[in-house]
Design a protein around this motif. Sequence first.
Motif, PDB file in Angstrom:
ATOM      1  N   UNK A 186       0.839  -1.196   0.000  1.00 25.74           N
ATOM      2  CA  UNK A 186       0.000   0.000   0.000  1.00 25.74           C
ATOM      3  C   UNK A 186       0.877   1.250   0.000  1.00 25.74           C
ATOM      4  N   UNK A 187       0.344   2.333  -0.522  1.00 32.80           N
ATOM      5  CA  UNK A 187       1.081   3.597  -0.532  1.00 32.80           C
ATOM      6  C   UNK A 187       1.268   4.105   0.894  1.00 32.80           C
ATOM      7  N   UNK A 188       2.415   4.708   1.194  1.00 29.05           N
ATOM      8  CA  UNK A 188       2.647   5.253   2.539  1.00 29.05           C
ATOM      9  C   UNK A 188       1.635   6.346   2.870  1.00 29.05           C
ATOM     10  N   UNK A 189       1.278   6.418   4.153  1.00 26.62           N
ATOM     11  CA  UNK A 189       0.348   7.425   4.651  1.00 26.62           C
ATOM     12  C   UNK A 189       1.129   8.374   5.553  1.00 26.62           C
ATOM     13  N   UNK A 190       1.014   9.664   5.282  1.00 30.11           N
ATOM     14  CA  UNK A 190       1.797  10.645   6.031  1.00 30.11           C
ATOM     15  C   UNK A 190       1.071  11.064   7.306  1.00 30.11           C
ATOM     16  N   UNK A 191       1.815  11.127   8.405  1.00 28.03           N
ATOM     17  CA  UNK A 191       1.306  11.622   9.678  1.00 28.03           C
ATOM     18  C   UNK A 191       1.912  12.997   9.935  1.00 28.03           C
ATOM     19  N   UNK A 192       1.078  14.024   9.962  1.00 26.57           N
ATOM     20  CA  UNK A 192       1.553  15.382  10.251  1.00 26.57           C
ATOM     21  C   UNK A 192       2.131  15.458  11.657  1.00 26.57           C
ATOM     22  N   UNK A 193       1.486  14.777  12.598  1.00 24.12           N
ATOM     23  CA  UNK A 193       1.918  14.836  13.994  1.00 24.12           C
ATOM     24  C   UNK A 193       3.327  14.318  14.172  1.00 24.12           C
ATOM     25  N   UNK A 194       3.639  13.205  13.533  1.00 21.73           N
ATOM     26  CA  UNK A 194       4.932  12.560  13.732  1.00 21.73           C
ATOM     27  C   UNK A 194       5.918  12.852  12.606  1.00 21.73           C
ATOM     28  N   UNK A 195       5.457  13.455  11.528  1.00 18.14           N
ATOM     29  CA  UNK A 195       6.349  13.784  10.433  1.00 18.14           C
ATOM     30  C   UNK A 195       6.951  12.564   9.767  1.00 18.14           C
ATOM     31  N   UNK A 196       6.176  11.489   9.665  1.00 19.34           N
ATOM     32  CA  UNK A 196       6.654  10.236   9.105  1.00 19.34           C
ATOM     33  C   UNK A 196       5.635   9.666   8.125  1.00 19.34           C
ATOM     34  N   UNK A 197       6.139   8.914   7.148  1.00 12.71           N
ATOM     35  CA  UNK A 197       5.295   8.173   6.226  1.00 12.71           C
ATOM     36  C   UNK A 197       5.175   6.740   6.736  1.00 12.71           C
ATOM     37  N   UNK A 198       3.965   6.287   6.978  1.00 14.07           N
ATOM     38  CA  UNK A 198       3.740   4.959   7.548  1.00 14.07           C
ATOM     39  C   UNK A 198       3.217   3.980   6.514  1.00 14.07           C
ATOM     40  N   UNK A 199       3.733   2.752   6.621  1.00 10.81           N
ATOM     41  CA  UNK A 199       3.194   1.630   5.856  1.00 10.81           C
ATOM     42  C   UNK A 199       2.818   0.536   6.849  1.00 10.81           C
ATOM     43  N   UNK A 200       1.845  -0.311   6.509  1.00  9.11           N
ATOM     44  CA  UNK A 200       1.465  -1.392   7.418  1.00  9.11           C
ATOM     45  C   UNK A 200       2.656  -2.301   7.717  1.00  9.11           C
ATOM     46  N   UNK A 201       2.716  -2.763   8.958  1.00 10.94           N
ATOM     47  CA  UNK A 201       3.811  -3.643   9.370  1.00 10.94           C
ATOM     48  C   UNK A 201       3.288  -5.071   9.502  1.00 10.94           C
ATOM     49  N   UNK A 202       4.168  -6.023   9.316  1.00 15.19           N
ATOM     50  CA  UNK A 202       3.763  -7.428   9.281  1.00 15.19           C
ATOM     51  C   UNK A 202       3.403  -7.985  10.655  1.00 15.19           C
ATOM     52  N   UNK A 203       3.855  -7.339  11.722  1.00 13.11           N
ATOM     53  CA  UNK A 203       3.508  -7.794  13.074  1.00 13.11           C
ATOM     54  C   UNK A 203       2.624  -6.755  13.745  1.00 13.11           C
TER      55      UNK A 203
END
Length: 198
Positions: A144-161
Amino acid sequence: MYGASRCRLLLAAGLALTATLLGGCAARVMPEAQIDTPQPVYLVDHGRHASLVIPHENGLTRYSFGEWRWYVEGRRGARAGLSALLWPTAGGLGRKEHAALEAPPLPARVTPEGRQQVYALNAEAARVEALRRRLDGYHAAAPESPVYSETFGLYFVPYSRDYWAAHQSNLKVVEWLEELGMQVQGSAWLSRWRIVED
């Protein structure tokens, strides 16, 4: 139904007691004593959670692991926090590159949610590069495409665990530090750290 509710209450009480007992404890981080080619990394304590920053030739990259609803969707109430700890929920790997390293060693823009302490550590360069490549590769290969979090300033992708009390952000940072050849003793559950160097 009553049985499940009772189990959750008992688990919550157990977690609260554990947190209380761990309140005075800190995770003791011991970098390798002998390093042929030292490479700096930064362990960032944000107060309740931690992240890892790896400098490289193009600047630096910050990594963090967290509960998807909390980090990405912004569900940060007490109920959501308790839910995230009591049973496994979706986790996410956060990442963001920053083009240039400027003084002070870790610019405030790298950690928009704030920080309490930044620990500069050294690890073997080959280990650092291997960890960086692995995390970058995981992030790039996400379905899936990364989702940006304004609060944390990071791009998140789903993790396997999944994320939960036994696999939360600080414990994930411990895994990364150990992958870099460091020993970590004690509990990092509450993001309390002590660096022990020879």
